[in-house]
Scaffold this active site. Structure first.
Site, PDB file in Angstrom:
ATOM      1  N   GLU A 113       0.786  -1.013   0.260  1.00 14.64           N
ATOM      2  CA  GLU A 113       0.154   0.015  -0.105  1.00 14.64           C
ATOM      3  C   GLU A 113       0.721   1.233   0.166  1.00 14.64           C
ATOM      4  O   GLU A 113       2.010   1.121   0.500  1.00 14.64           O
ATOM      5  CB  GLU A 113      -0.665  -0.109   1.330  1.00 14.64           C
ATOM      6  N   LYS A 168       8.297  -0.717  -1.773  1.00 13.18           N
ATOM      7  CA  LYS A 168       7.890   0.104  -0.920  1.00 13.18           C
ATOM      8  C   LYS A 168       8.916   0.277  -0.104  1.00 13.18           C
ATOM      9  O   LYS A 168       8.953   1.823   0.440  1.00 13.18           O
ATOM     10  CB  LYS A 168       6.694  -1.026  -0.491  1.00 13.18           C
ATOM     11  N   CYS A 224       5.865   4.829  10.059  1.00 17.65           N
ATOM     12  CA  CYS A 224       6.772   4.494   8.741  1.00 17.65           C
ATOM     13  C   CYS A 224       8.426   4.753   8.320  1.00 17.65           C
ATOM     14  O   CYS A 224       8.839   3.808   8.308  1.00 17.65           O
ATOM     15  CB  CYS A 224       5.613   3.591   6.751  1.00 17.65           C
TER      16      CYS A 224
END
Length: 288
Positions: A113, A168, A224
């Site tokens: 995502e 990612k 993150c």
């Protein structure tokens, strides 16, 4: 809970496409496609502590899938994972097959995502891109069919598993790098008497650079950026790429330095002490 008619209201508003259940075994058995969307924190102890990602929740979820799944099942990685995690998932599934293992068949896809804090739903509805990695064409196509209901086909990118997983980590690393880079220049601007906003506007107008993620401030936080860059550093060290690991570690180090630098500026401006003084902070985030 006991209010008359409450149960009826819940049933009337329950969405046919999204519902929640605690019946783990039954739901896994009936599923054609299962998304693994679990927490992947940085390891607190053991090999790679402080850098590597802790995969215990991914492993636990995978074992449950292997225990209960029936027939052919597609497993989709949604969590941010280190490279080659798909291989780990495959190995766990092979060793966790149930009594019906002759009829069990698994396909693992990577579908990271790319959501930002504060705009996650909009990012999901209007994504810049959808990345799908895998080694089975039919499984990939089934996932594409889901996204194609609201995402334009040109935004859907397909690749191999390892490239998808690494993309990612790399995307977050590049964004964090821009923040640390502009913050390093903000320190130079303060010493040289330049205006960081003017510098930002000047370099941001270069289409090769762009204006996003060039706001100077106290650095990046959230769940993150730091975690993913530390994992990238760990992977580089694992594969013997020490110089590459040191490069990305510097992005983290500069971010920590910027935060300390700002706190030191506050203390200096308040005559060396903040004891007994009230401090208000406006716009502490690097974005709205």
């Amino acid at each position: 809970v006991y209010e008359p008619g409450l149960t009826k209201i819940i049933q009337a508003t329950r969405n046919k496409n999204l519902h929640f259940s605690t019946q783990l075994k039954e739901e896994i058995q009936s599923a054609d496609m299962i998304f693994i969307s679990v927490n992947t924190p940085t390891k607190a102890k053991g090999v790679g502590a402080g850098q590597a990602i802790d995969l215990k929740w991914v492993e636990s979820s995978t074992r449950e899938i292997g225990r209960y799944a029936k027939g052919e099942t597609i497993i989709v990685e949604k969590s941010t994972l280190p490279v080659k995690t798909a291989q780990t998932i495959k190995s766990i599934l092979e060793n966790s097959k149930n009594h019906d293992k002759e009829n069990q068949k698994f396909h693992v896809l990577s579908n990271p995502e790319f959501l930002a804090e504060g705009s996650a739903i909009n990012n999901l509805i209007n994504p810049d891109r959808v990345l799908i990695g895998g080694d089975n064409f039919i499984a990939i196509q089934k996932l594409i069919n889901i996204y194609s209901k609201w995402v334009d086909s040109e935004k859907i990118i397909t690749t191999d598993l390892w490239s998808s997983e690494l993309s990612k980590l790399t995307a977050n690393a590049f964004l964090a790098q821009r923040i640390s880079s502009i913050n390093s220049i903000s320190a130079l601007c303060e010493e040289a008497g330049a205006d960081i906003q003017s510098v930002k506007n000047a370099i941001g107008s270069d289409k090769r650079i762009g204006k996003d993620f060039l706001n100077a401030g106290p650095g990046f936080g959230g769940s993150c950026f730091k975690k993913d860059i530390l994992n990238l550093v760990y992977l580089c060290q694992y594969y013997g790429l020490d110089e590459v690991g040191k490069y990305w570690q510097q992005v983290i180090d500069l971010n920590s330095w910027q935060q300390k630098r700002i706190s030191q500026l506050i203390v200096e401006k308040l005559f060396g002490t903040i004891s007994g003084k009230k401090i208000s902070i406006l716009g502490f985030s690097f974005k709205a």
